[in-house]
Design an enzyme around this catalytic site. Structure first.
Site, PDB file in Angstrom:
ATOM      1  N   TYR A 178      -1.431   0.336   9.809  1.00 37.42           N
ATOM      2  CA  TYR A 178      -1.536  -0.424   8.556  1.00 37.42           C
ATOM      3  C   TYR A 178      -0.303  -0.201   7.683  1.00 37.42           C
ATOM      4  O   TYR A 178       0.279  -1.149   7.155  1.00 37.42           O
ATOM      5  CB  TYR A 178      -2.798   0.010   7.813  1.00 37.42           C
ATOM      6  N   SER A 192       0.830  -1.206   0.000  1.00 40.58           N
ATOM      7  CA  SER A 192       0.000   0.000   0.000  1.00 40.58           C
ATOM      8  C   SER A 192       0.859   1.249   0.000  1.00 40.58           C
ATOM      9  O   SER A 192       1.985   1.251   0.521  1.00 40.58           O
ATOM     10  CB  SER A 192      -0.889  -0.009   1.248  1.00 40.58           C
ATOM     11  N   LYS A 236       2.417  -3.050   6.577  1.00 41.13           N
ATOM     12  CA  LYS A 236       2.716  -3.328   5.170  1.00 41.13           C
ATOM     13  C   LYS A 236       4.208  -3.133   4.884  1.00 41.13           C
ATOM     14  O   LYS A 236       4.806  -3.886   4.101  1.00 41.13           O
ATOM     15  CB  LYS A 236       1.870  -2.435   4.264  1.00 41.13           C
TER      16      LYS A 236
END
Length: 320
Positions: free
Chosen positions: A146, A122, A150
């Site tokens: 997040y 991402s 990632k």
């Protein structure tokens, strides 16, 4: 012939990818396979004799070893706890997004076969001060759980590739617009919502400043690029296993202008603008434009313009 594993295969993007991968069976430039295994908490909606659904927890090493066997030619790791939930539930995000990735890589390592490992990452891995156009080699500085998870996953895939355990490719996805169905827990979910809902005559809200730049791609183009990632040679990638997949740089205001051009003023007026600080803090830490000259030279593609993305969604999911 072996099998391809797709984690998150029951989801919207995973199931689209599986449908696209099935078309490549018999393609000489594509790894030979006879079966695609969807690994998720629900069954894959793609109805095909070549698709097998397996339910389970990828963060469980025993489960990972049961599904990743010696006949595995490729793994698409798409299952994840998304940005909003990862921020709210730290332990859940770390377990699924970090421990799950490690479990799959370890299972692949134990086969001794060096399968392809396509990891969907991402643009949330970036943050802090950034240039107007982000180069591939910009240092990672995630500003969300997040994004951090990632980034850890990216490093794991690159390390397991360096050691020769897998043939990894990290594909950083643009924000995917327009996603059909209901909103999900991603902080960027509004980007689809401000198009999808108005096209169905439903009110929606834009929670970020109208000037916010978004890096966007249609689901169709993302799936084609993920499929193409499996055909790019290891020598072509060299040491650079990480790819920023091509997208379009569009401000939220420009997205709404496109909506008005395609669907009219009344449809555009269904979108309100009420700031939501939780969303702003996450989404506005992401970059909005990238240098994608290398991925384009490797055969990856991008959408023509945002108007065409809206028309594609309207014609396929709204106009019947």
């Amino acid at each position: 012939m072996g099998k391809i594993i797709v984690t998150g295969g029951a989801g919207f993007l995973g199931s689209w990818l599986i449908a696209n991968l099935l078309k490549e069976q018999g393609n000489k430039s594509f790894p030979a396979f006879k079966e695609i295994v969807s690994v998720d908490l629900a069954d894959c909606p793609v109805k095909d004799d070549r698709v097998k659904s397996v339910r389970g927890d990828i963060a469980n090493p025993d489960f990972a070893e049961k599904i990743v066997t010696a006949d595995t030619v490729a793994i698409y790791h798409m299952a994840a706890v998304l940005s909003g939930q990862s921020e709210a539930e730290f332990d859940t995000g770390m377990r699924v997004n970090v421990d799950g990735t490690r479990a799959l890589l370890e299972a692949a390592r134990k086969t001794g076969k060096k399968p392809f490992f396509i990891y969907t990452s991402s643009l949330a891995v970036f943050g802090g001060p950034m240039p107007d156009v982000v180069p591939e080699d910009l240092a990672l500085m995630p500003q969300s759980s997040y994004g951090a998870e990632k980034a850890i996953g990216e490093l794991l895939v690159c390390e397991y590739s360096r050691k020769g355990f897998v043939d990894g490719r990290v594909c950083r996805l643009p924000t995917i617009v327009v996603r059909p169905g209901k909103p999900n827990s991603a902080a960027s979910s509004f980007a689809s919502g401000i198009i999808r809902e108005p096209l169905s005559g439903i009110k929606s809200n834009n929670p970020v400043p109208a000037s916010t730049l978004m890096w966007l791609s249609s689901p169709d183009v993302v799936v084609k690029n993920l499929t193409h990632a499996l055909t790019v040679g290891e020598q072509e990638l060299g040491l650079k296993r990480v790819l920023n997949l091509p997208g379009l740089c569009v401000s939220v205001d420009e997205m709404l202008e496109s909506l008005e051009r395609v669907a009219g003023h009344e449809t555009r007026m269904l979108v309100s603008e009420h700031p939501e600080q939780r969303i702003i803090d996450i989404v506005c830490s992401w970059p909005g434009n990238f240098d994608v000259s290398r991925p384009l030279s490797l055969g990856f593609i991008r959408d023509r313009d945002f108007d065409s993305i809206i028309r594609q969604y309207r014609d396929e999911f709204v106009t019947r």
